[in-house]
Design an enzyme around this catalytic site. Structure first.
Site, short mmCIF file in Angstrom:
data_model
loop_
_atom_site.label_atom_id
_atom_site.label_comp_id
_atom_site.label_asym_id
_atom_site.label_seq_id
_atom_site.Cartn_x
_atom_site.Cartn_y
_atom_site.Cartn_z
N GLU A 173 -2.17 -38.07 -13.10
CA GLU A 173 -1.33 -38.83 -12.20
C GLU A 173 -1.45 -38.71 -10.94
OE1 GLU A 173 3.83 -38.11 -11.56
OE2 GLU A 173 2.20 -36.30 -11.36
N ASP A 190 -1.75 -33.13 -12.57
CA ASP A 190 0.07 -33.10 -11.92
C ASP A 190 -0.12 -33.63 -11.09
OD1 ASP A 190 2.66 -32.98 -12.52
OD2 ASP A 190 2.41 -31.33 -11.37
C1 GLC Z 1 4.76 -34.58 -11.57
C2 GLC Z 1 5.20 -34.40 -13.15
C3 GLC Z 1 7.03 -33.75 -12.75
C4 GLC Z 1 7.19 -32.86 -11.78
C5 GLC Z 1 6.48 -32.99 -10.81
C6 GLC Z 1 6.12 -31.65 -9.81
O1 GLC Z 1 5.71 -35.51 -11.10
O2 GLC Z 1 5.16 -35.32 -13.56
O3 GLC Z 1 7.37 -33.79 -13.70
O4 GLC Z 1 8.44 -32.58 -11.60
O5 GLC Z 1 4.71 -33.16 -11.33
O6 GLC Z 1 5.44 -30.62 -10.61
#
Ligand code: GLC
Length: 570
Positions: A292, A232
């Site tokens: 991500e 993440d």
């Molecule tokens: C990432 C997740 C998102 C979350 C953020 C903070 O972007 O996909 O849903 O709010 O991280 O953890």
């Protein structure tokens, strides 16, 4: 917005042994090209709150997911990525973790997780967990201790700084979720840094103790049978130690804050050192790391694979995910770019942070045809696709209409310009009964009105449904070596309406033709220069209404937003 009961030691040891064996088998290539299992796999993102509710409390759970493994297997899914289901106060619906080595009671127990993992194995479905690396919940024992005194054991596990001499936060950095990224904690008289919500304090990745504790978390889950992690917010791990102010841009954002360039608080080079070390741990367990990765150009994406292919195996190409229009030119550019990055491409159309692809690409009139068209694109490219639950049904966004209905805090802060992410997180549509068959209780978010027509049960009965298109296409993808391993060869590169390419593998190829326009199109192909003097293609799958068994390469007719996929041989 652009954006975890203890079990008997003997059981744990048994699991360790069993899964260590599994881990090493996973490292073996699955074909002559040396591909790993994840390169042949179709991944599927599950938002556990919204997938299937087994205990009828209005919130989905692990037993619900386990009960749907047969559905996923039949669909053609080989791996599921679960967004965080660890104990959490749920401020950011699980992305605020208060214990990385457990399951939140609202989703079940560790025993439920073990059942999911073992039944997943029987169904050929690997489990990928979400690793929230950048921050914890403010309720995590590490932070509770950190904030208790300036000399606490965990003080340096987070980013604490004094405010400016004349008052105010240490610098001008803003939270992605609105307002200052610094919150003053009166108990110890310092500010802590949070790139996301106030309740999501950033971990201090410059502290080796943090790295060790977090890497150990991954080892613990690998031993439990997890096949990998989706990392993440990986861009955000490090901040400039000198806390230099970010440059300000004209105007304000949805939260009323000045626009700024996040020059000093995201994408710092140190992240790559962490990823190389995290990859070593993953390699010891035959695991895959998915990122991500919100990159702004292909150079940045390339860096995430690592100079020696030693960082992320699967950084997501979020640039592809953000084309947001039916533009053959733009898709050609994006595909060519990621093909040129030297790593294995990862294609995503939607996720829990972005309005559903059904709405972003749909024109309001031909949305179902366009949903199939988009499947025809990202599921036939060279690389690994990651689906988002319900995409295979044509699920639509169901945004809140009133501020008081909003659950996602960013929707509350940013209303009405930013309505938050509730709309793309609504319950999975299983059938046309109450609550779309998701739960017998009122779901935590309202089901989208389209559930009457766009649901699993109805679509399974309709040969022309989006779901059946996905099922046929995924079956093809698993059977056809050209679709799995073939090289990507762009065709007719100046056509402004139709996106066409070959997936060429040895003496065979699959031709993919996608009419991205609202008008009839006729396209021809001269494949001799690609080594295929053929004049005809044998249809594999098409949404063209005549449904030809074969198509003449001198003129394939396509109605608006239709897909043609055919086999060409030498
Ligand atoms: C990432 C997740 C998102 C979350 C953020 C903070 O972007 O996909 O849903 O709010 O991280 O953890």
């Amino acid at each position: 917005m652009s954006m975890l009961k203890k079990i008997a030691v003997s059981t744990l040891l048994g699991l360790n042994f069993g899964f260590a064996t599994l881990a090493f088998t996973q490292q073996k290539p699955v074909d002559a090209e040396g591909h790993q299992w994840w390169q042949h796999a179709v991944f599927y993102e599950i938002y556990p709150r919204s997938f299937a509710d087994s205990n009828n409390d209005g919130i989905g759970d692990l037993n619900g997911i386990t009960s749907k493994l047969g559905y996923l297997q039949d669909l053609g899914v080989d791996a599921i990525w679960l967004t965080p289901c660890f104990p959490s106060p749920q401020v950011d619906f699980g992305y605020d973790v208060s214990d990385y080595q457990n399951i939140d009671p609202m989703y079940g127990t560790l025993a439920d997780f073990d059942r999911l993992a073992s039944q997943g194995k029987q169904h050929g479905v690997h489990i990928i967990m979400d690793f929230v690396m950048n921050h914890t919940s403010d309720q995590h024992p590490w932070f509770v201790d950190s904030r208790s005194s300036r000399t606490s054991a965990h003080r340096d596990w987070y980013v604490w700084r004094d405010g400016l001499k004349n008052g105010g936060p240490p610098n001008n950095w803003e939270s992605l979720f609105g307002h200052s990224a610094w919150t003053f904690d009166p108990k110890t008289g310092q500010y802590y840094y949070h790139y996301f919500y106030v309740q999501q304090p950033d971990l201090n990745w410059r502290n080796p103790a943090v790295e060790k504790a977090m890497f150990d978390v991954t080892r613990w889950w690998y031993r439990r049978g997890v096949a990998g992690f989706r990392l993440d917010a990986v861009d955000t791990l490090f901040e400039d130690p000198d806390l230099r102010d970010n440059p300000i841009l004209p105007g304000t954002n949805a939260y009323g804050d000045p626009n700024m360039v996040n020059k000093y608080n995201i994408k710092l080079p140190e992240v790559h050192d962490v990823l190389r070390r995290l990859r070593k741990v993953a390699d010891e367990h035959g695991a895959v790391l998915i990122g991500e990765t919100y990159t702004s150009d292909i150079g940045e994406l390339k860096e995430y694979y690592g100079e020696h292919g030693d960082e992320l195996q699967m950084p997501m190409d979020m640039m592809f995910a953000q084309v947001n229009r039916l533009s053959p030119d733009e898709f050609r550019r994006q595909i060519a770019a990621v093909e040129g990055a030297g790593g294995w491409p990862v294609y995503v159309l939607g996720n829990h942070d972005r309005p559903r692809s059904y709405n972003r690409y749909g024109d309001g009139q031909h949305n179902d045809a366009i949903a199939k068209l988009m499947a025809g694109l990202y599921l036939t490219l060279r690389g690994t696709p990651i689906m988002y639950y319900g995409e295979e049904l044509g699920m639509e966004n169901n945004d809140p209409r009133r501020k008081e209905d909003v659950k996602d805090p960013i929707g509350k802060t940013g209303w009405p310009e930013e309505k938050g992410r509730d709309g793309e997180r609504t319950p999975m549509q299983w059938n046309d009964s109450a609550n779309a068959g998701f739960s017998q209780a009122t779901p935590w978010l309202p089901v989208a009105p389209s559930y009457k027509t766009h649901n699993v049960a109805s679509e399974l009965n309709d040969p022309n449904s989006i779901l059946n298109f996905y099922r046929h296409l995924l079956a093809l993808r698993h059977e056809d070596p050209a679709l799995r391993d073939g090289e990507y060869v762009p065709l007719n590169q100046t056509d402004p309406n139709v996106l066409s390419y070959l997936r060429r593998y040895k003496g065979e190829a699959v031709l993919v033709v996608l009419n991205m326009s609202g008008s009839d199109q006729k396209v021809s192909f001269d494949l001799a220069s690609q080594g295929f003097p053929a004049t005809k293609a044998a249809t594999l799958l098409t949404t063209v209404s005549a449904h030809p068994q074969e198509a003449s390469l001198s003129g394939i007719s396509l109605e608006p937003f239709t897909v043609y996929i055919g086999k060409v041989s030498k």
